[in-house]
Design a protein around this motif. Structure first.
Motif, PDB file in Angstrom:
ATOM      1  N   ALA A   1      27.183  21.271  22.134  1.00 34.42           N
ATOM      2  CA  ALA A   1      28.227  20.791  21.478  1.00 34.42           C
ATOM      3  C   ALA A   1      28.121  19.210  21.698  1.00 34.42           C
ATOM      4  CB  ALA A   1      29.422  21.093  22.445  1.00 34.42           C
ATOM      5  N   ASP A   2      27.286  18.708  22.344  1.00 38.25           N
ATOM      6  CA  ASP A   2      27.096  17.177  22.283  1.00 38.25           C
ATOM      7  C   ASP A   2      25.871  16.580  21.326  1.00 38.25           C
ATOM      8  OD1 ASP A   2      29.306  16.761  23.809  1.00 38.25           O
ATOM      9  OD2 ASP A   2      28.004  17.287  25.600  1.00 38.25           O
ATOM     10  N   THR A   3      24.947  17.789  20.779  1.00 33.03           N
ATOM     11  CA  THR A   3      23.869  17.348  19.995  1.00 33.03           C
ATOM     12  C   THR A   3      24.288  16.549  18.930  1.00 33.03           C
ATOM     13  OG1 THR A   3      22.913  19.468  20.694  1.00 33.03           O
ATOM     14  CG2 THR A   3      21.909  18.267  18.901  1.00 33.03           C
ATOM     15  N   LYS A   4      23.511  15.290  18.633  1.00 38.73           N
ATOM     16  CA  LYS A   4      23.917  14.510  17.655  1.00 38.73           C
ATOM     17  C   LYS A   4      23.262  15.141  16.434  1.00 38.73           C
ATOM     18  CE  LYS A   4      26.458  11.979  20.248  1.00 38.73           C
ATOM     19  NZ  LYS A   4      27.645  12.511  20.558  1.00 38.73           N
ATOM     20  N   PRO A   5      23.819  14.798  15.322  1.00 41.51           N
ATOM     21  CA  PRO A   5      23.310  15.131  13.985  1.00 41.51           C
ATOM     22  C   PRO A   5      22.261  13.897  13.607  1.00 41.51           C
ATOM     23  CG  PRO A   5      25.295  14.044  13.571  1.00 41.51           C
ATOM     24  CD  PRO A   5      25.354  14.269  14.965  1.00 41.51           C
ATOM     25  N   GLN A   6      21.268  14.304  12.761  1.00 40.16           N
ATOM     26  CA  GLN A   6      20.132  13.391  12.338  1.00 40.16           C
ATOM     27  C   GLN A   6      20.482  12.578  11.121  1.00 40.16           C
ATOM     28  OE1 GLN A   6      16.327  15.349  12.476  1.00 40.16           O
ATOM     29  NE2 GLN A   6      16.527  15.502  14.822  1.00 40.16           N
ATOM     30  N   TRP A   7      21.551  13.307  10.415  1.00 36.14           N
ATOM     31  CA  TRP A   7      22.229  12.802   9.228  1.00 36.14           C
ATOM     32  C   TRP A   7      23.552  13.457   8.812  1.00 36.14           C
ATOM     33  CZ3 TRP A   7      18.248  16.603   8.601  1.00 36.14           C
ATOM     34  CH2 TRP A   7      18.679  17.743   7.910  1.00 36.14           C
ATOM     35  N   TRP A   8      24.180  12.774   8.077  1.00 36.13           N
ATOM     36  CA  TRP A   8      25.759  13.154   7.754  1.00 36.13           C
ATOM     37  C   TRP A   8      26.748  13.049   8.889  1.00 36.13           C
ATOM     38  CZ3 TRP A   8      29.350  17.249   6.287  1.00 36.13           C
ATOM     39  CH2 TRP A   8      29.707  17.257   5.012  1.00 36.13           C
ATOM     40  N   LYS A   9      27.874  13.581   8.459  1.00 35.60           N
ATOM     41  CA  LYS A   9      28.988  13.270   9.491  1.00 35.60           C
ATOM     42  C   LYS A   9      29.437  14.246  10.388  1.00 35.60           C
ATOM     43  CE  LYS A   9      31.936  13.953   5.331  1.00 35.60           C
ATOM     44  NZ  LYS A   9      32.650  13.456   4.432  1.00 35.60           N
ATOM     45  N   PHE A  10      28.788  15.752  10.244  1.00 35.23           N
ATOM     46  CA  PHE A  10      29.168  16.746  11.084  1.00 35.23           C
ATOM     47  C   PHE A  10      28.886  16.359  12.520  1.00 35.23           C
ATOM     48  CE2 PHE A  10      28.318  20.514   7.700  1.00 35.23           C
ATOM     49  CZ  PHE A  10      30.093  20.281   7.670  1.00 35.23           C
ATOM     50  N   ASP A  11      29.648  16.779  13.572  1.00 37.03           N
ATOM     51  CA  ASP A  11      29.352  16.819  14.728  1.00 37.03           C
ATOM     52  C   ASP A  11      29.008  18.401  14.958  1.00 37.03           C
ATOM     53  OD1 ASP A  11      31.490  18.436  15.087  1.00 37.03           O
ATOM     54  OD2 ASP A  11      32.556  16.870  16.237  1.00 37.03           O
ATOM     55  N   ALA A  12      28.284  18.730  16.313  1.00 36.81           N
ATOM     56  CA  ALA A  12      27.653  20.066  16.169  1.00 36.81           C
ATOM     57  C   ALA A  12      28.720  21.189  16.011  1.00 36.81           C
ATOM     58  CB  ALA A  12      26.759  20.169  17.819  1.00 36.81           C
ATOM     59  N   PRO A  13      29.962  21.083  16.935  1.00 31.54           N
ATOM     60  CA  PRO A  13      31.028  22.006  16.790  1.00 31.54           C
ATOM     61  C   PRO A  13      31.464  22.343  15.321  1.00 31.54           C
ATOM     62  CG  PRO A  13      31.443  20.735  18.820  1.00 31.54           C
ATOM     63  CD  PRO A  13      30.455  19.998  17.819  1.00 31.54           C
ATOM     64  N   LYS A  14      31.542  21.186  14.592  1.00 32.28           N
ATOM     65  CA  LYS A  14      32.025  21.341  13.247  1.00 32.28           C
ATOM     66  C   LYS A  14      31.057  22.081  12.419  1.00 32.28           C
ATOM     67  CE  LYS A  14      35.112  20.759   9.990  1.00 32.28           C
ATOM     68  NZ  LYS A  14      36.110  21.544   9.891  1.00 32.28           N
ATOM     69  N   MET A  15      29.589  21.417  12.711  1.00 34.85           N
ATOM     70  CA  MET A  15      28.590  22.272  11.793  1.00 34.85           C
ATOM     71  C   MET A  15      28.711  23.651  11.914  1.00 34.85           C
ATOM     72  SD  MET A  15      25.432  23.791  12.454  1.00 34.85           S
ATOM     73  CE  MET A  15      24.708  23.114  13.817  1.00 34.85           C
ATOM     74  N   VAL A  16      28.775  24.234  13.551  1.00 35.70           N
ATOM     75  CA  VAL A  16      28.714  25.688  13.672  1.00 35.70           C
ATOM     76  C   VAL A  16      30.019  26.406  13.161  1.00 35.70           C
ATOM     77  CG1 VAL A  16      29.146  27.282  15.707  1.00 35.70           C
ATOM     78  CG2 VAL A  16      27.674  25.428  15.987  1.00 35.70           C
ATOM     79  N   VAL A  17      31.037  25.615  13.002  1.00 33.48           N
ATOM     80  CA  VAL A  17      32.510  26.184  12.155  1.00 33.48           C
ATOM     81  C   VAL A  17      31.874  26.607  10.759  1.00 33.48           C
ATOM     82  CG1 VAL A  17      34.442  25.924  11.502  1.00 33.48           C
ATOM     83  CG2 VAL A  17      34.065  25.668  13.871  1.00 33.48           C
TER      84      VAL A  17
END
Length: 147
Positions: free
Chosen positions: A22-38
């Motif tokens: 859940a704390d993994t940071k993106p290498q680009w754009w604005k998603f955080d990991a939980p929002k990307m999974v959703v």
């Protein structure tokens, strides 16, 4: 070509997802990991006809652009998505991961006679195109988070 319909590519995606936190940071754009999974979960729900989206009249709805984008061209970072796939807030992390894993398997085992919905950008697509696009979409976002 890798597809959600093939066990090995789907297993590879699952192994990569297991390395995400859940704390993994993106290498680009604005998603955080939980929002990307959703977002990925809801994209699979859209593919399965459970989340309706509005169609866009874009040039990529037609050959040969559709085939280029679905099968061959690298995905640009920060490409726009359907707003319906950005609306839901994440629930508890482990529960969200479990639903994504379940939907990956479900999308990978859709019967051949399944009636796919229209994709908001690409319009009507074949079963093969949905499988490849599903794999490529997940791969794109997993690379976004370095997994």
């Amino acid at each position: 070509m890798k597809s959600l319909y093939h066990d090995d590519p789907r297993r590879e995606l699952k192994e990569r997802l297991a390395r995400l936190t859940a704390d993994t940071k993106p290498q680009w754009w604005k998603f955080d990991a939980p929002k990307m999974v959703v977002h990925c979960t809801d994209a699979l729900r859209m593919a399965l006809g459970r989340i309706p989206t509005k169609s866009k009249n874009l040039p990529v709805r037609h050959a040969p652009l559709k085939q280029l984008f679905v099968y061959w061209l690298p995905w640009p970072k920060g490409v726009p998505t359907a707003p319906e796939l950005l609306q839901r807030s994440p629930a508890e992390w482990d529960a969200e991961l479990a639903v994504l894993l379940e939907l990956m398997d479900e999308a990978g085992s859709v019967p051949r006679d399944f009636e796919w919905p229209e994709h908001p950008a690409f319009g009507r697509m074949s079963r093969r195109a949905w499988g490849v696009l599903g794999y490529r979409h997940l791969d794109h976002h997993f690379r976004q988070f370095g997994v």
